[in-house]
Each structure stands twice: as C-alpha cells, then as structure tokens.
Design a protein around this motif. Structure first.
Motif, PDB file in Angstrom:
ATOM      1  N   PRO A   1     -18.475 -10.994 -43.727  1.00 31.49           N
ATOM      2  CA  PRO A   1     -18.033  -9.607 -43.970  1.00 31.49           C
ATOM      3  C   PRO A   1     -18.618  -8.544 -43.321  1.00 31.49           C
ATOM      4  O   PRO A   1     -19.485  -8.807 -42.565  1.00 31.49           O
ATOM      5  CB  PRO A   1     -18.560  -9.501 -45.366  1.00 31.49           C
ATOM      6  CG  PRO A   1     -19.163 -10.840 -45.893  1.00 31.49           C
ATOM      7  CD  PRO A   1     -19.411 -11.419 -44.588  1.00 31.49           C
ATOM      8  N   ILE A   2     -17.822  -7.547 -43.057  1.00 34.09           N
ATOM      9  CA  ILE A   2     -18.325  -6.117 -42.498  1.00 34.09           C
ATOM     10  C   ILE A   2     -18.180  -5.113 -43.386  1.00 34.09           C
ATOM     11  O   ILE A   2     -17.230  -5.152 -44.091  1.00 34.09           O
ATOM     12  CB  ILE A   2     -17.472  -6.158 -40.808  1.00 34.09           C
ATOM     13  CG1 ILE A   2     -15.977  -5.935 -41.182  1.00 34.09           C
ATOM     14  CG2 ILE A   2     -17.703  -7.234 -40.074  1.00 34.09           C
ATOM     15  CD1 ILE A   2     -15.243  -5.488 -40.034  1.00 34.09           C
ATOM     16  N   ALA A   3     -18.766  -4.041 -43.160  1.00 36.35           N
ATOM     17  CA  ALA A   3     -18.720  -2.764 -43.911  1.00 36.35           C
ATOM     18  C   ALA A   3     -19.527  -1.821 -43.182  1.00 36.35           C
ATOM     19  O   ALA A   3     -20.629  -1.676 -43.098  1.00 36.35           O
ATOM     20  CB  ALA A   3     -19.427  -3.154 -45.214  1.00 36.35           C
ATOM     21  N   HIS A   4     -18.805  -1.189 -42.283  1.00 33.80           N
ATOM     22  CA  HIS A   4     -19.496   0.048 -41.418  1.00 33.80           C
ATOM     23  C   HIS A   4     -18.224   0.945 -41.036  1.00 33.80           C
ATOM     24  O   HIS A   4     -17.000   0.840 -40.848  1.00 33.80           O
ATOM     25  CB  HIS A   4     -20.274  -0.612 -40.103  1.00 33.80           C
ATOM     26  CG  HIS A   4     -19.135  -1.481 -39.445  1.00 33.80           C
ATOM     27  ND1 HIS A   4     -19.294  -2.796 -39.311  1.00 33.80           N
ATOM     28  CD2 HIS A   4     -18.097  -1.259 -38.518  1.00 33.80           C
ATOM     29  CE1 HIS A   4     -18.250  -3.195 -38.520  1.00 33.80           C
ATOM     30  NE2 HIS A   4     -17.570  -2.366 -38.054  1.00 33.80           N
ATOM     31  N   GLY A   5     -18.772   2.194 -40.545  1.00 39.14           N
ATOM     32  CA  GLY A   5     -18.114   3.082 -40.149  1.00 39.14           C
ATOM     33  C   GLY A   5     -18.497   3.616 -38.683  1.00 39.14           C
ATOM     34  O   GLY A   5     -17.321   3.956 -37.927  1.00 39.14           O
TER      35      GLY A   5
ATOM     36  N   LEU B   1     -11.698   5.540 -36.412  1.00 38.92           N
ATOM     37  CA  LEU B   1     -12.235   6.523 -37.349  1.00 38.92           C
ATOM     38  C   LEU B   1     -12.313   6.370 -38.661  1.00 38.92           C
ATOM     39  O   LEU B   1     -12.280   7.453 -39.524  1.00 38.92           O
ATOM     40  CB  LEU B   1     -11.669   8.041 -36.739  1.00 38.92           C
ATOM     41  CG  LEU B   1     -11.725   8.056 -35.452  1.00 38.92           C
ATOM     42  CD1 LEU B   1     -11.313   9.725 -35.314  1.00 38.92           C
ATOM     43  CD2 LEU B   1     -13.054   8.062 -34.734  1.00 38.92           C
ATOM     44  N   HIS B   2     -12.046   4.968 -39.222  1.00 34.25           N
ATOM     45  CA  HIS B   2     -12.205   4.657 -40.795  1.00 34.25           C
ATOM     46  C   HIS B   2     -13.264   3.842 -40.848  1.00 34.25           C
ATOM     47  O   HIS B   2     -13.683   2.922 -39.977  1.00 34.25           O
ATOM     48  CB  HIS B   2     -10.934   4.009 -40.970  1.00 34.25           C
ATOM     49  CG  HIS B   2      -9.631   5.107 -41.127  1.00 34.25           C
ATOM     50  ND1 HIS B   2      -9.703   6.167 -41.663  1.00 34.25           N
ATOM     51  CD2 HIS B   2      -8.475   4.612 -40.037  1.00 34.25           C
ATOM     52  CE1 HIS B   2      -8.515   6.734 -41.079  1.00 34.25           C
ATOM     53  NE2 HIS B   2      -7.659   5.959 -40.560  1.00 34.25           N
ATOM     54  N   PHE B   3     -13.595   4.063 -42.125  1.00 32.50           N
ATOM     55  CA  PHE B   3     -14.754   3.032 -42.716  1.00 32.50           C
ATOM     56  C   PHE B   3     -14.056   1.834 -42.707  1.00 32.50           C
ATOM     57  O   PHE B   3     -13.067   1.558 -43.408  1.00 32.50           O
ATOM     58  CB  PHE B   3     -15.498   3.503 -43.957  1.00 32.50           C
ATOM     59  CG  PHE B   3     -16.679   2.356 -44.382  1.00 32.50           C
ATOM     60  CD1 PHE B   3     -17.991   2.727 -43.940  1.00 32.50           C
ATOM     61  CD2 PHE B   3     -16.294   1.323 -45.129  1.00 32.50           C
ATOM     62  CE1 PHE B   3     -19.040   1.890 -44.326  1.00 32.50           C
ATOM     63  CE2 PHE B   3     -17.206   0.556 -45.623  1.00 32.50           C
ATOM     64  CZ  PHE B   3     -18.676   0.809 -45.116  1.00 32.50           C
ATOM     65  N   ILE B   4     -14.646   0.453 -42.320  1.00 29.16           N
ATOM     66  CA  ILE B   4     -13.879  -0.714 -42.658  1.00 29.16           C
ATOM     67  C   ILE B   4     -14.773  -1.755 -43.639  1.00 29.16           C
ATOM     68  O   ILE B   4     -15.792  -1.770 -43.141  1.00 29.16           O
ATOM     69  CB  ILE B   4     -13.812  -1.610 -41.325  1.00 29.16           C
ATOM     70  CG1 ILE B   4     -13.059  -0.688 -40.181  1.00 29.16           C
ATOM     71  CG2 ILE B   4     -12.990  -2.529 -41.398  1.00 29.16           C
ATOM     72  CD1 ILE B   4     -12.895  -1.090 -38.892  1.00 29.16           C
ATOM     73  N   CYS B   5     -14.165  -2.051 -44.470  1.00 23.85           N
ATOM     74  CA  CYS B   5     -14.922  -3.220 -45.380  1.00 23.85           C
ATOM     75  C   CYS B   5     -13.851  -4.285 -45.569  1.00 23.85           C
ATOM     76  O   CYS B   5     -12.933  -4.280 -46.046  1.00 23.85           O
ATOM     77  CB  CYS B   5     -15.085  -2.537 -46.751  1.00 23.85           C
ATOM     78  SG  CYS B   5     -15.954  -3.659 -48.146  1.00 23.85           S
ATOM     79  N   ASP B   6     -14.324  -5.628 -44.661  1.00 23.54           N
ATOM     80  CA  ASP B   6     -13.278  -6.508 -44.756  1.00 23.54           C
ATOM     81  C   ASP B   6     -14.121  -7.908 -44.424  1.00 23.54           C
ATOM     82  O   ASP B   6     -15.536  -7.660 -44.288  1.00 23.54           O
ATOM     83  CB  ASP B   6     -12.497  -6.234 -43.578  1.00 23.54           C
ATOM     84  CG  ASP B   6     -11.022  -7.141 -43.746  1.00 23.54           C
ATOM     85  OD1 ASP B   6     -11.072  -7.831 -44.429  1.00 23.54           O
ATOM     86  OD2 ASP B   6     -10.164  -6.508 -43.005  1.00 23.54           O
TER      87      ASP B   6
END
Length: 232
Positions: free
Chosen positions: A139-143, A108-113
């Motif tokens: 890269p990924i960046a999503h909730g 349940l966290h936004f991930i930017c990695d």
C-alpha cells in the motif's frame, strides 16, 4: 533483537509497525517518544509514517531536529539499521541520511492505493529474503511521495546499487504508466551508501499480516531481523 519505533506528535503508523515487530515477529519493541534521546538499548530503529509535527513547514523538516532523531543519526553512523517508511523517508532525506528529496505528487493529489514494486537488489540487509526482479504489492498513502534528485545523484544511486525498489506494473515492467506519483526513475525505495539506512514510501507494515491478504511487506522486516541476529 530490540526494535525502537520513533513516535512524533502526528505519527499514525507507529502502532502498525509495532504490531509487526512485537506481535508477528515476537521481538522486543519500544516506542521512542520524540523527546527521548537514549537509544542505547535499541538494535533496529524504525521511523514510521504519519504527519510528524503536522507536516508544518514541509514534511519531515521539523522532525529532523528532535532529540530522538539526533540519536538516530548517531545510531546510523555506527552502522546500525534504520528504516524510514513514508514520512520516515521524508525525515531521513531532510537529515541527509539519505540523498534526494520527496516532493508533491505529480498530479498534486493525495494517493491511497496499493501498488506493485520491483525488487531491484536482493543483497541488501533489507531485501535479502526477496529475489532480484521479484514483483511485490504494498500500500501507499502520501501526498508528497515523488522522489527527486539531481542527475548526478540519480546516476550515483544506480551505480552503487542503492535503488532497492521501483514502481512497476503487476508483471514487473517499469514505465511512466506504472509510476503513481511521478518519482524520478520510478524510485520507491533507496538505501544509503553504507547499506544500513533504508527509506521507502510504500508501507510494508500494512502488508505483513495474512489477515490483510498479503505478507509481501513482512519479508522486509524478516530480512533486516535476520541480518541483525547474524551480527550478535
């Protein structure tokens, strides 16, 4: 080949994609505003990442009804290439151009990695420049990037070789530990049965310029461009 990049209120990766298609690949590129329904001059459509319509209701739920996306549906039905990245993947599942759904990340966290992916198929129009089993980093960046589908859909995706990318570790091993968001079967990217519609949560456009330290994503754009040029 002419790329068309759909732009919604809330899109924030559209210019990143345009930089790849227009500046790196040196292909004609048009930004397609969400109210524009004319795609007659477009060969390859990209639905980029961001927060279309502010992600109101749920991710991609409103964008599916835009005039541009109705034309994208027709474009796909004609067998022409369509790429959905991150929010674009969410939009394509809402439209049923791709099966399944994207739900909240496992924790349940936004991930930017930056994550490792294993190329599962190398004979699709989007992956032909990769090799099967190759490990790449994007890269990924999503909730809301956790891929979900029922058991029958998952089995069909596997049987029809529609799973193109899976989350893995840097050595290419697929495991729960290498799954950043809880996607079923570690799925990071799929295509439709016709093979001309791609949806993926990782961002290939953010790993396409040598200045950024990686061109793993550029290979995907080169793959679909090569196919499109061969059909001319």
């Amino acid at each position: 080949m002419k790329f068309g990049i759909v732009v919604f209120p809330g899109s924030n990766c559209d210019r990143d994609v345009a930089y790849v298609t227009r500046d790196l690949l040196q292909q004609p590129t048009r930004m397609v505003w969400h109210e524009d329904s004319d795609l007659s001059d477009i060969d390859i459509v990209v639905v980029p990442g961001g927060f279309s319509y502010g992600d109101y209701l749920r991710c991609g739920a409103i964008a599916q009804f835009s005039p541009a996306m109705r034309s994208v549906h027709e474009h796909a039905q004609q067998g022409k290439p369509v790429m959905g990245i991150c929010n674009g993947f969410q939009v394509l599942t809402e439209m049923k151009l791709l099966p399944g759904a994207l739900v909240r990340n496992r924790d349940l966290h936004f991930i930017c990695d930056r994550v490792s992916l294993r190329v599962e198929q190398a004979d699709s129009i989007f992956t032909q420049q990769y090799t099967k089993g190759q490990t790449i980093s994007l890269p990924i960046a999503h909730g809301e990037g956790s891929y979900y589908a029922d058991a029958d859909t998952l089995a069909s995706l596997e049987d029809r070789q529609q799973i193109l990318f899976r989350y893995c570790d840097p050595q290419g091993s697929v495991s729960p530990q290498s799954n950043p968001n809880g996607s079923l079967e570690n799925i990071a990217g799929i295509c439709n049965r016709g093979g001309n519609v791609l949806g993926m949560m990782p961002h290939p456009e953010r790993a396409s310029d040598p200045l950024l330290g990686s061109t793993d994503g550029l290979t995907l754009f080169e793959s679909v461009l090569k196919t499109a040029l061969a059909l001319v």
